[in-house]
Design an enzyme around this catalytic site. Structure first.
Site, mmCIF file in Angstrom:
data_model
loop_
_atom_site.group_PDB
_atom_site.id
_atom_site.type_symbol
_atom_site.label_atom_id
_atom_site.label_comp_id
_atom_site.label_asym_id
_atom_site.label_seq_id
_atom_site.Cartn_x
_atom_site.Cartn_y
_atom_site.Cartn_z
ATOM 1 N N TYR A 144 44.961 33.723 40.520
ATOM 2 C CA TYR A 144 43.848 34.191 39.698
ATOM 3 C C TYR A 144 43.624 35.685 39.902
ATOM 4 C CZ TYR A 144 39.060 35.080 38.201
ATOM 5 O OH TYR A 144 37.942 35.629 37.612
ATOM 6 N N LYS A 148 44.355 38.675 37.113
ATOM 7 C CA LYS A 148 43.241 39.494 36.629
ATOM 8 C C LYS A 148 43.554 40.970 36.832
ATOM 9 C CE LYS A 148 39.807 38.255 35.137
ATOM 10 N NZ LYS A 148 39.443 38.004 33.706
#
Length: 332
Positions: A144, A148
């Site tokens: 994640y 990002k």
């Protein structure tokens, strides 16, 4: 500033829904297009007067349907989870962003606002008053955070090349009515006797009211130079003790809060083993190193840049955000 047509992605999510309500209330655009995957929330967004288009941002053909009328984009949609395969996160967080950037370039939009994440700062160590340009970890704790960051770099590189103004925000740990992630996960873990105090239990963190983040995004949408082409940390600006806040929420909801301790060395060993076997089991580990960074270490963010350049000033306190969550949780 009144925009012609603003596109809000992830509008059926916790942040996107609150943001859309704020944009409508403040009449910042002549029209608003919203997208997401929750049909029930979609009906609510339609009632607000937005044009709701359900679909998958990974599909370039779907993104093309937004058309040439879009003049500004606020990209809230993302896959957010403590664990998962890189490819899954890449498709949801990087590929989807690329499709929206292609739309932005074709339309020569006035503004592209991207919601990133301070998870890119996370390490297995205390980090206090982290600034936007402080060194990042040499290796991110999960896919994640990695994706990002990769999406951030896409935004900066491509929009700079095409001279399109952008703003990136990194909001920390959202709380408030409609929260489906942080507090519900913690309450569930506590109810299942899976929430442990790792370390001395005195670690501090930032929590951020979702309404404050919606305000920050509205400021980003209307920002002018020198606030443009910047990255901003967004928090409530009042760090709190992590376990004290969980205990307070449990007390407000008349739930027992039992402090169970787990030695850090054992917790790290368990998290490492669980992450290694998780791909074989095909399900999310009950403890990950990223989760451990939240349970055992302090991390607070410096929001001086947002205050100074963006004009951001948190109007809702952390306690008010918790009250909002508790009232909403009781009602639902």
């Amino acid at each position: 500033m009144t925009h012609e047509t603003v596109l809000v992605t992830g509008a059926t999510g916790f942040l996107g829904n609150r943001l859309t309500e704020t944009l409508v209330q403040q009449n910042v655009a002549r029209s608003i297009i919203t997208t997401g995957r929750n049909p029930e929330r979609g009906r609510h967004l339609s009632k607000l007067g937005t044009r709701f288009l359900p679909g998958d941002l990974r599909d370039a053909t779907f993104v093309d349907q937004f058309g040439a009328g879009v003049t500004a984009i606020i990209h809230c949609a993302a896959l957010s989870a403590p664990w998962g395969s890189y490819q899954t996160f890449y498709e949801q967080n990087v590929l989807a962003t690329q499709n929206l950037l292609n739309l932005a370039v074709r339309n020569r939009v006035e503004r592209f606002v991207y919601v990133s994440s301070p998870s890119i700062y996370a390490t297995l160590a205390n980090r206090l008053n982290v600034r936007e340009d402080d060194p990042l970890p040499t290796r991110f704790l999960n896919a994640y955070a990695q994706t990002k960051y990769e999406a951030e770099q896409l935004v900066i590189r491509q929009l700079t090349d095409h001279h399109i103004p952008y703003v990136i925000i990194r909001p920390r740990a959202l709380i408030g009515a409609g929260d489906t992630v942080i507090m519900p996960r913690l309450l569930d873990a506590q109810a299942r006797n899976r929430l442990f105090v790792v370390g001395d239990g005195q670690n501090v963190c930032d929590l951020t009211c979702v309404g404050n983040v919606a305000d920050a995004l509205t400021l980003a949408l209307n920002a002018t130079s020198p606030a443009l082409n910047q990255i901003y940390n967004i928090t409530n600006g009042e760090p709190v003790r992590f376990y004290e806040q969980i205990e307070r929420v449990c007390q407000r909801l008349n739930r027992p809060f039992v402090r169970r301790s787990l030695p850090y060395s054992l917790a790290l060993a368990v998290a490492t083993v669980l992450e290694n076997v998780a791909p074989l089991l095909g399900k999310e580990p009950t403890l990950t190193r990223y989760t451990l960074s939240l349970l055992a270490y302090s991390m607070t963010l410096d929001i001086t840049r947002a205050r100074t350049l963006l004009g951001y000033s948190p109007r809702q306190s952390t306690q008010e955000g918790i009250d909002e969550f508790v009232t909403d949780w009781r009602g639902n």
